[in-house]
Write a protein that holds these residues in place. Structure first.
Motif, PDB file in Angstrom:
ATOM      1  N   PHE A 133       9.910   8.357  -7.706  1.00 33.04           N
ATOM      2  CA  PHE A 133      10.690   7.809  -6.586  1.00 33.04           C
ATOM      3  C   PHE A 133      12.070   7.339  -7.053  1.00 33.04           C
ATOM      4  CE2 PHE A 133      11.929   3.828  -4.427  1.00 33.04           C
ATOM      5  CZ  PHE A 133      12.137   4.298  -3.146  1.00 33.04           C
ATOM      6  N   TYR A 134      12.139   6.804  -8.260  1.00 30.42           N
ATOM      7  CA  TYR A 134      13.380   6.192  -8.736  1.00 30.42           C
ATOM      8  C   TYR A 134      14.353   7.200  -9.314  1.00 30.42           C
ATOM      9  CZ  TYR A 134      10.430   2.150  -8.145  1.00 30.42           C
ATOM     10  OH  TYR A 134       9.595   1.210  -7.604  1.00 30.42           O
ATOM     11  N   PRO A 139       3.241  10.714  -2.287  1.00 34.06           N
ATOM     12  CA  PRO A 139       1.893  11.293  -2.163  1.00 34.06           C
ATOM     13  C   PRO A 139       1.032  10.434  -1.233  1.00 34.06           C
ATOM     14  CG  PRO A 139       2.545  11.075  -4.468  1.00 34.06           C
ATOM     15  CD  PRO A 139       3.540  10.307  -3.666  1.00 34.06           C
ATOM     16  N   LYS A 140      -0.003  11.034  -0.689  1.00 33.18           N
ATOM     17  CA  LYS A 140      -0.868  10.308   0.236  1.00 33.18           C
ATOM     18  C   LYS A 140      -1.711   9.267  -0.489  1.00 33.18           C
ATOM     19  CE  LYS A 140      -1.435  13.573   4.042  1.00 33.18           C
ATOM     20  NZ  LYS A 140      -2.425  14.303   4.891  1.00 33.18           N
ATOM     21  N   LEU A 141      -1.932   8.164   0.194  1.00 36.77           N
ATOM     22  CA  LEU A 141      -2.922   7.171  -0.205  1.00 36.77           C
ATOM     23  C   LEU A 141      -3.935   7.085   0.919  1.00 36.77           C
ATOM     24  CD1 LEU A 141      -4.194   4.787  -1.724  1.00 36.77           C
ATOM     25  CD2 LEU A 141      -2.520   3.297  -0.609  1.00 36.77           C
ATOM     26  N   ALA A 187       0.637   5.073  -4.319  1.00 36.11           N
ATOM     27  CA  ALA A 187       0.465   6.345  -3.625  1.00 36.11           C
ATOM     28  C   ALA A 187      -0.320   7.310  -4.498  1.00 36.11           C
ATOM     29  CB  ALA A 187       1.830   6.938  -3.284  1.00 36.11           C
ATOM     30  N   GLY A 188      -0.946   8.300  -3.852  1.00 32.77           N
ATOM     31  CA  GLY A 188      -1.613   9.362  -4.582  1.00 32.77           C
ATOM     32  C   GLY A 188      -3.056   9.086  -4.945  1.00 32.77           C
ATOM     33  N   LEU A 241       0.840  -1.188   0.000  1.00 34.89           N
ATOM     34  CA  LEU A 241       0.000   0.000   0.000  1.00 34.89           C
ATOM     35  C   LEU A 241       0.878   1.243   0.000  1.00 34.89           C
ATOM     36  CD1 LEU A 241      -2.768  -0.980   2.585  1.00 34.89           C
ATOM     37  CD2 LEU A 241      -2.682  -1.411   0.122  1.00 34.89           C
ATOM     38  N   GLY A 242       0.560   2.193  -0.886  1.00 34.38           N
ATOM     39  CA  GLY A 242       1.394   3.377  -1.028  1.00 34.38           C
ATOM     40  C   GLY A 242       2.622   3.130  -1.865  1.00 34.38           C
ATOM     41  N   GLU A 243       2.551   2.160  -2.769  1.00 30.59           N
ATOM     42  CA  GLU A 243       3.671   1.909  -3.686  1.00 30.59           C
ATOM     43  C   GLU A 243       4.111   3.227  -4.314  1.00 30.59           C
ATOM     44  OE1 GLU A 243       6.435  -0.090  -6.260  1.00 30.59           O
ATOM     45  OE2 GLU A 243       5.379  -0.792  -4.472  1.00 30.59           O
ATOM     46  N   PRO A 244       5.411   3.565  -4.239  1.00 31.59           N
ATOM     47  CA  PRO A 244       5.872   4.854  -4.774  1.00 31.59           C
ATOM     48  C   PRO A 244       5.637   4.973  -6.277  1.00 31.59           C
ATOM     49  CG  PRO A 244       7.498   3.923  -3.278  1.00 31.59           C
ATOM     50  CD  PRO A 244       6.474   2.855  -3.507  1.00 31.59           C
TER      51      PRO A 244
END
Length: 259
Positions: free
Chosen positions: A53-54, A62-64, A80-81, A46-49
């Motif tokens: 990110f890379y 970002p928020k999830l 995420a997001g 959950l919230g995978e970038p």
């Protein structure tokens, strides 16, 4: 539901609500907010970038946001997001990419792929193996059956994407394909194995390759009588369960059901 508590990684920058169960081997990244009474099963992320990110040293996730009473089954990845409403349910191995908005009381079936920048209204049901391309918009109470696909690239491969819209209470049958930039009205029925290459007005039944108008859905008669609009005949886990669609509609006439 009981989990073993093994190999769970929860960021200190995540917020976990009350009475939340988290399965083994699950990773919860920065910025994740999980509502009360939710169940996150084994091997979820959950919230995978997102992609930045890379490549960005200053990246902030970002928020999830996941509403209360969610049930997310094993091996799902939610980026995420995104924002997911209350009472969400997933099958196994679902992928939901970034910047997706999902309303309340929605379900997304096993092996479905939501490609991000997608908007899904309330009480939508996506069966297994459904694919929604970026920029897809679903209204409220949309049902999509197995292997149905919404596309977005009119001249592949290109960088010009045209999202399609599916209106409130519409049904998309098994193995149907919605081509880019199509608007399907409210209370429509897309027959199995259809390829929809033109926009469709409210209350229309289409089928075929390419899909052609067959009739007004209100003229479909079964042995039990007139079936469509389906809301008058079907109420399982719908907000009008036990009271009927007409009364519910009257009590919710100010509800914003627009796309």
């Amino acid at each position: 539901m009981k989990f073993n508590g093994r190999n769970i990684q929860v960021s200190s920058k995540a917020r976990i609500g009350k009475n939340v169960s988290i399965g083994d081997n699950t990773i919860i990244y920065d910025g994740v907010d999980i509502g009360d009474n939710s169940v996150i099963c084994n091997d979820c992320i959950l919230g995978e970038p997102v992609n930045d990110f890379y490549y960005q040293n200053s990246y902030q996730n970002p928020k999830l946001i996941i509403g209360e009473n969610a049930l997310i089954r094993s091996h799902c990845i939610v980026y995420a997001g995104s924002t997911i409403g209350t009472n969400f349910t997933s099958g196994h191995r679902v992928i939901i990419r970034e910047n997706t908005e999902i309303g309340d009381f929605c379900s997304i079936g096993t092996l479905s792929d939501i490609q991000g920048e997608v908007k899904i209204g309330d009480y939508c049901r996506l069966h297994s193996n459904v694919h929604l391309a970026q920029k897809t918009i679903l209204g409220h109470f949309v049902f999509m059956y197995p292997y149905s696909i919404v596309t977005n690239d009119p001249h592949p491969p290109s960088e010009y994407l045209k999202g399609s819209c599916i209106g409130n209470y519409s049904i998309v049958g098994v193995h149907s394909i919605i081509l880019p930039g199509i608007k399907i009205g409210e209370n429509c029925f897309i027959g199995a194995n259809s390829v929809v290459n033109r926009s469709i007005k409210d209350y229309t039944l289409v089928s075929g390759e390419a899909a052609q108008k067959k009739m007004d859905v209100r003229d479909i008669i079964t042995r039990k009588g007139r079936y469509y609009p389906w809301m008058y005949q079907y109420d399982k886990r719908m907000p009008w369960e036990g009271i009927g669609f007409e009364l519910w509609k009257e009590n919710n006439k100010d509800r914003d059901a627009s796309l």
